[in-house]
Design an enzyme around this catalytic site. Structure first.
Site, mmCIF file in Angstrom:
data_model
loop_
_atom_site.group_PDB
_atom_site.id
_atom_site.type_symbol
_atom_site.label_atom_id
_atom_site.label_comp_id
_atom_site.label_asym_id
_atom_site.label_seq_id
_atom_site.Cartn_x
_atom_site.Cartn_y
_atom_site.Cartn_z
ATOM 1 N N SER A 179 0.839 -1.192 0.000
ATOM 2 C CA SER A 179 0.000 0.000 0.000
ATOM 3 C C SER A 179 0.881 1.253 0.000
ATOM 4 C CB SER A 179 -0.949 -0.051 1.198
ATOM 5 O OG SER A 179 -1.991 0.889 1.068
ATOM 6 N N GLU A 235 -8.261 -2.415 -2.739
ATOM 7 C CA GLU A 235 -7.485 -3.259 -3.650
ATOM 8 C C GLU A 235 -7.857 -2.987 -5.102
ATOM 9 O OE1 GLU A 235 -4.301 -5.935 -4.117
ATOM 10 O OE2 GLU A 235 -5.059 -4.749 -2.439
ATOM 11 N N HIS A 284 -7.354 -6.054 0.174
ATOM 12 C CA HIS A 284 -6.255 -5.231 0.695
ATOM 13 C C HIS A 284 -5.978 -5.659 2.135
ATOM 14 C CE1 HIS A 284 -3.983 -1.671 -0.542
ATOM 15 N NE2 HIS A 284 -4.090 -1.159 0.672
#
Length: 331
Positions: free
Chosen positions: A167, A277, A308
């Protein structure tokens, strides 16, 4: 919108990394006290295996760094960067994943810096004025000068490193490698935001940083028209990545084997992870096209399912392992 999924469990908040964590921290090797803070002057040769917590001097004050030494005392290092909600007590790679087990037998030192919430591991212009921050983040300086200089005292080379993050940390990994090619031979981005100049991305980052600690993005890279935004956009600086070994991944955002929304909070976390995501996938696909137009090779992985969240990144770290060890000659 949030760029790092909320922690799913409270049980880790009081956990002392390295103590009673047999599943996450390798046994003590070479006389190091597992989980004990190390403040003494560095040695001149890297220990052969074992886990240690260092307090490294920096312009931000002493920074905690969790280290798993190379199994055979080699000079290579893999820097693992955290996400937007990085905590001040432990790097999430050390407790959300089995990263230390994955690399426990390899001749590479895992370097897991602690802290840096909402920092993008960047050098900021000033402290954030929204949350009373009393220091100016200087994470790029720390990770590319102060920390490698300190680790060199333990026998870790300044020029045989890899950097990988998820991330926020995925975007930062490419940035650090692009501007410090003498230090990094490999860079990995897992679910990173690699097209920051895309419509809506700057506004999304602003909102995400406000949500994660009330940080003011203007203190980081200035207003949206400041050149610092372009400097830190992988899509823009992509030509500087020529010749770098890269592993880049993002999943589809569809729930997979590590998603089980059995309660309201789990349902929220899954839905949030799906959206984040999907955005990371769009950014990563655009970045893939950008590298292709420049003729720059990279190893891309796009799992058909995955949100994610940490267990998916754990799997991607394992996939990247052979490439990392090859780049560093650290088998």
């Amino acid at each position: 919108m949030r760029f790092a999924r909320p922690r799913l469990s409270e049980r880790f908040k009081q956990r002392l990394i390295g103590v009673g964590a047999a599943a996450l921290v390798l046994p003590v090797v070479g006389g190091l006290a597992g989980g004990a803070a190390a403040t003494a002057a560095p040695a001149h040769k890297a220990p052969a295996g074992g886990y240690q917590e260092l307090w490294v001097p920096s312009s931000m004050g002493n920074i905690k760094v969790q280290v798993q030494w190379a199994a055979r005392g080699g000079n290579a290092a893999l820097y693992l960067l955290d996400g937007l909600r990085a905590r001040n007590d432990a790097n999430a790679w050390s407790f959300e994943t089995n990263a230390q087990q994955q690399y426990g037998g390899d001749n590479v030192t895992l370097v897991m810096p602690v802290g840096g919430e909402s920092s993008f591991y960047s050098d900021w212009y000033s402290p954030s004025n929204f949350n009373g921050q009393d220091i100016t983040y200087k994470w790029e300086t720390f990770l590319t000068k102060e920390l490698p200089d300190y680790l060199a005292g333990f026998g870790v080379a300044r020029d045989n490193n890899a950097v990988l993050g998820l991330s926020m940390g995925g975007s930062a990994a490419l940035t650090l490698a692009a501007y410090h090619r003498d230090q990094f031979k490999f860079a990995g981005s897992l679910s990173g935001y690699l097209n920051i100049s895309a419509p809506g991305m700057r506004e999304a980052i602003r909102i995400a940083m406000l949500d994660a600690g009330r940080y003011n993005v203007d203190a980081m890279w200035g207003p949206p028209w400041n050149p610092a935004w372009l400097r830190n956009d992988p899509f823009v600086f992509a030509p500087q990545l020529q010749g770098l070994s890269m592993f880049i991944s993002a999943a589809s955002g569809l729930p997979g084997p590590h998603d089980n929304p059995s309660s309201l909070i789990d349902y929220y976390n899954t839905a949030n992870g799906m959206g984040l995501e999907a955005l990371a996938l769009a950014n990563t696909r655009a970045f893939q096209v950008r590298l292709a137009t420049l003729g720059i090779p990279a190893n891309f992985d796009f799992p058909a399912r995955g949100t994610h969240s940490w267990k998916y990144w754990e799997g991607e770290l394992w996939k990247a392992r052979p490439q990392i060890l090859d780049a560093l000659n650290a088998w």
